[in-house]
Design an enzyme around this catalytic site. Structure first.
Site, PDB file in Angstrom:
ATOM      1  N   TYR A 153       0.851  -1.189   0.000  1.00 43.23           N
ATOM      2  CA  TYR A 153       0.000   0.000   0.000  1.00 43.23           C
ATOM      3  C   TYR A 153       0.887   1.238   0.000  1.00 43.23           C
ATOM      4  CZ  TYR A 153      -3.850  -3.171   1.127  1.00 43.23           C
ATOM      5  OH  TYR A 153      -4.773  -4.196   1.108  1.00 43.23           O
ATOM      6  N   GLY A 205     -22.883   9.209  -2.955  1.00 45.10           N
ATOM      7  CA  GLY A 205     -24.264   8.772  -3.077  1.00 45.10           C
ATOM      8  C   GLY A 205     -24.580   7.997  -4.335  1.00 45.10           C
TER       9      GLY A 205
END
Length: 285
Positions: free
Chosen positions: A53, A216
């Site tokens: 990472y 959303g």
């Protein structure tokens, strides 16, 4: 915070995935540390990282070092189970490669020990199978690391059912976790989840939102999650994680986060109870 078991350790039912804090689009260090601290404040006691990472070729272990710094600067840092992984690499050109050679995995573990600043890694996972190396040989390196006391517990990631059984055999019954991609839009790991449930091995879903965005945006698979979320007055993300927890007591989701408010919202899933009808609706999505 509800707790669940990974091997011999009780951890928060919701963990924190560190990857977004160290790869493309990562925030500055201050916000990342604030994100880890927010997770601890919300009761999270399990953090997943990996030496791969990072963004640039010269910063291997960026996220491990970041997690270690964040934990050392918080009163609850010593109570966290830190899981890391080895065997997956980022050359720095945006690609991902594999190296499952036993000698490499042992070297990678030694480097992770130093970056995390510990004498033994709480949970060390073979990150991804290397098609050039027999799977048993790669997992055998973890068995040796266990025997040497370099790691406390061993897990695997991105594995199929045959590999799960083989890993547990090579480890002498000491396999404690399987980390696979799993989300409402990515259900191909259902067989692995079922096997982990059968064997009593922790199943750690990575990318648990898999298509749902904090802005959303919802794919068709998430419409029922939005419906249930509205009924409870919470986010679809929280519903998604609560649904996963309801599937099996071995599930410990590790949603990635790079903002304090997002991990705080995710942590709330451990206290969200869904009805049987809601679980059925979401499972059929």
């Amino acid at each position: 915070m509800q707790t669940r078991r990974i091997g011999t350790v009780q951890v928060s039912a919701i963990g924190l995935g560190g990857m977004p804090m160290s790869i493309e689009g990562r925030p500055d260090e201050a916000r990342s540390i604030a994100t880890v601290h927010a997770a601890l404040d919300a009761g999270v006691t399990f953090i997943d990282t990996a030496d791969a990472y990072h963004l640039h070729a010269d910063e291997v272990g960026h996220n491990e070092s970041l997690v270690a710094k964040a934990l050392s600067s918080h009163a609850l840092g010593a109570d966290v189970l830190v899981a890391t992984k080895g065997g997956h690499l980022r050359p720095g050109d945006g690609s991902w490669t594999q190296n499952g050679r036993p000698d490499y995995l042992k070297q990678a573990c030694e480097a992770s020990l130093k970056r995390l600043g510990v004498e033994a890694i709480g949970l060390y996972q073979f990150h991804r199978p290397d098609p050039r190396v027999p799977y048993a040989d790669s997992v055998g390196a973890l068995a040796e690391l266990l025997d040497e006391g370099k790691i406390v517990q061993a897990g695997i990631s991105n594995a199929d059912p045959a590999q799960i059984r083989q890993a547990d055999e090579v480890l002498g019954g000491r396999l404690v976790s399987v980390q696979n991609q799993f989300s409402p839009a990515f259900r191909s790991s259902d067989p692995e989840l079922a096997l982990c449930d059968e064997l009593g091995i922790a199943f750690l879903p990575w990318s648990p939102f898999g298509g749902i965005t904090r802005a959303g945006g919802l794919g068709s698979a998430f419409a029922p999650f939005a419906q249930v979320a509205e009924a409870h007055g919470v986010s679809p993300h929280r519903v998604c994680l609560a649904w996963m927890l309801a599937l099996s007591p071995v599930v410990v989701p590790i949603p990635g986060a790079s903002r304090p408010e997002t991990i705080a919202d995710s942590a709330g899933a451990a206290e969200l109870t869904l009805s049987a009808a809601e679980i059925e609706l979401l499972s059929a999505a």
